[in-house]
Structure formats: C-alpha cells, structure tokens
Design an enzyme around this catalytic site. Structure first.
Site, PDB file in Angstrom:
ATOM      1  CE  LYS A   1      87.005  24.154   2.924  1.00 43.98           C
ATOM      2  NZ  LYS A   1      87.742  22.982   3.445  1.00 43.98           N
TER       3      LYS A   1
ATOM      4  CG  HIS B   1      88.494  27.949   3.017  1.00 43.31           C
ATOM      5  ND1 HIS B   1      87.377  28.340   3.732  1.00 43.31           N
ATOM      6  CD2 HIS B   1      89.286  27.287   3.897  1.00 43.31           C
ATOM      7  CE1 HIS B   1      87.483  27.916   4.987  1.00 43.31           C
ATOM      8  NE2 HIS B   1      88.633  27.280   5.109  1.00 43.31           N
TER       9      HIS B   1
END
Length: 266
Positions: free
Chosen positions: A159, A155
């Site tokens: 995040k 990701h």
C-alpha cells in the site's frame, strides 16, 4: 432493464480483477472496455487470468470513452491517475466510481464543482467494504460520548499511502461530532520520532504495513474505567465488491459528488 456499460481502469490489480468478475457475473452489467498501460489495442483475454473476457484494452482514456461511450467508469488505480481519469470521465458525461484513496480536499472541491457544472454524479469511496463503512459510522456514533480515541489501521506492505484513506475518513467523521482535544499527557515527548503516530484534531492514527494483511482497522475509545474497540477486517478483495455494486447502482441516480459510502447507506 437497460444494460449498464462499464469501463474499468486498473483491471489487472487485485481489486480490478475482482471488479471484472463482478461485472461478468452481474445481470445488467457489461464490461465494454478496460484501461491499462499494457497491450493497448488488444483484448483483456490476452492477459493471464481473463480467459473469455473479450473487452478491448485502451491505454488512453479520452479515446476509450469516445469509442465505447460507457455509462460508468470504475477507477482502481492511483490518486494521480485516478484524478485525471475522474475529471476526463466527467467531461465526457461518464459517471465515475473511484476506489483510489489519497485525494486531497482541493481535489474533492474541484471534482465537486465539475459534477455541479455537468449535473452528473460521482462516487469516491476510501473503502468499498460495507462492514468497514459501518465501522466508520459506529465510530462516529461513539465519538459523541468518548473524547479520547486512537485509530490503528493495518494493511499489506504494498500500500502506497499512509495513513489509509479509511483511517483519515474515520477521523474526519469523528471530528464532526467530537469536541477537539489533544490527547495524552500534556508534557509527553517522543523519544523516537513518530512513536505516537500521526495527529488529526488531537486524535492519533497509527499505520501498520505487513505482508499477509489485506485491510484492517480498529478504533479504540477510552474513558475512566473502560475502553471500547470497534474493528473491521477484510480477508480478501471480494469483500469490497458489494460496495462497488452499490456505488455503481447509486451513481446512476445522483447528480453530485459523494465522498464515502456512508453517505449512500440508508
């Protein structure tokens, strides 16, 4: 067709701005308000990028729900704020669709109990991309036949939670059908702490965080003489909107808590 009145919490985030577009472009949907910590009392059009979107901005959820009386709350915030918003929405008879990851099992049990008491539905989805949901379902199918599996999720570097909610949900789904097994050499040791990643029921989960990524996951299965890799990639946040729409349409018809879109895909 009755218009579905919707409130979005977190409209200025990457996911939130896509959700605003979805509602504005979907016949039968109406964005009646947004929740944001800035510009309470103003309009969403006061923010850059939302020209012509006249939904009022509220900073506090109870006052918002009392005034606009929506059918659905779409929450795209953080686990702590999302939990507060979800509980409050249910208390006001508003059906939540939550895209925030990081809910604990205790949180889910509490929300399930409130849904039961109120007789209304809620949907919490670790991932709204339908391709990612299918990736999880396919991985669960494979877990019946492969005991050894590792999950690698990748990701963007902003995040907050690791591992991702999608990775945890994938591991939970595989664990339902896989006989528990501690993988790797029985005497293996990490010469650098964390080298083997997190462990869930003997499986290992690895989290990658880099700028340039959006949301990606691969599930690798191994057996004698073969490997099987199941992978999904989201290249932009628009990939999540088909799942958001499915969740909104479905939450109006259910009277319980649903955790994961795989439970509403036929």
């Amino acid at each position: 067709m009755n218009t579905v009145k919707i409130v979005i919490a977190g409209p200025r985030g990457r996911m939130g701005s896509e959700a605003v577009k979805l509602i504005e472009e979907t016949e039968g949907y109406e964005l009646v308000a947004v929740l944001d910590h800035k510009n309470g009392g103003g309009k969403l059009s006061d923010f850059d990028g939302f020209n012509g979107v006249s939904a009022p901005v509220f900073t506090e959820i109870s006052g918002c729900l009392q005034e606009v009386k929506p059918d659905v709350l779409i929450d795209l915030t953080t686990p702590e704020v999302g939990m507060h918003h979800t509980k409050t929405a249910l208390e006001y008879g508003v059906r939540p669709v939550v895209g925030t990851t990081g809910f604990s099992q205790e949180n889910l049990r509490e929300l399930e109990s409130i849904c039961h008491d109120k007789g209304i539905g809620a949907i919490i989805a670790p991932n709204f991309a339908l391709g990612a949901v299918l990736m999880m379902k396919f991985s669960q199918m494979a877990g019946k036949f492969f005991d050894d599996v590792e999950i690698i999720e990748l990701h963007h570097d902003q995040k907050l939670d690791a591992p991702s909610g999608t990775a945890v949900k994938t591991a939970e789904m595989i664990a339902e059908v896989r006989e528990g097994k501690k993988q790797g050499h029985p005497d293996e040791k990490e010469t650098i702490a964390g080298a083997r990643g997190a462990e869930f029921d003997g499986m290992h989960i690895h989290s990658v965080r880099l700028p340039g990524l959006i949301a990606h996951q691969q599930v690798m299965f191994g057996a004698s003489g073969q490997t099987l890799t199941i992978r999904h990639d989201s290249y932009n946040r628009a990939s999540f909107m088909s799942g958001v729409k499915l969740a909104v349409d479905t939450v109006l018809k259910i009277d319980t808590l649903v955790y994961g879109l795989e439970n509403i895909i036929d």
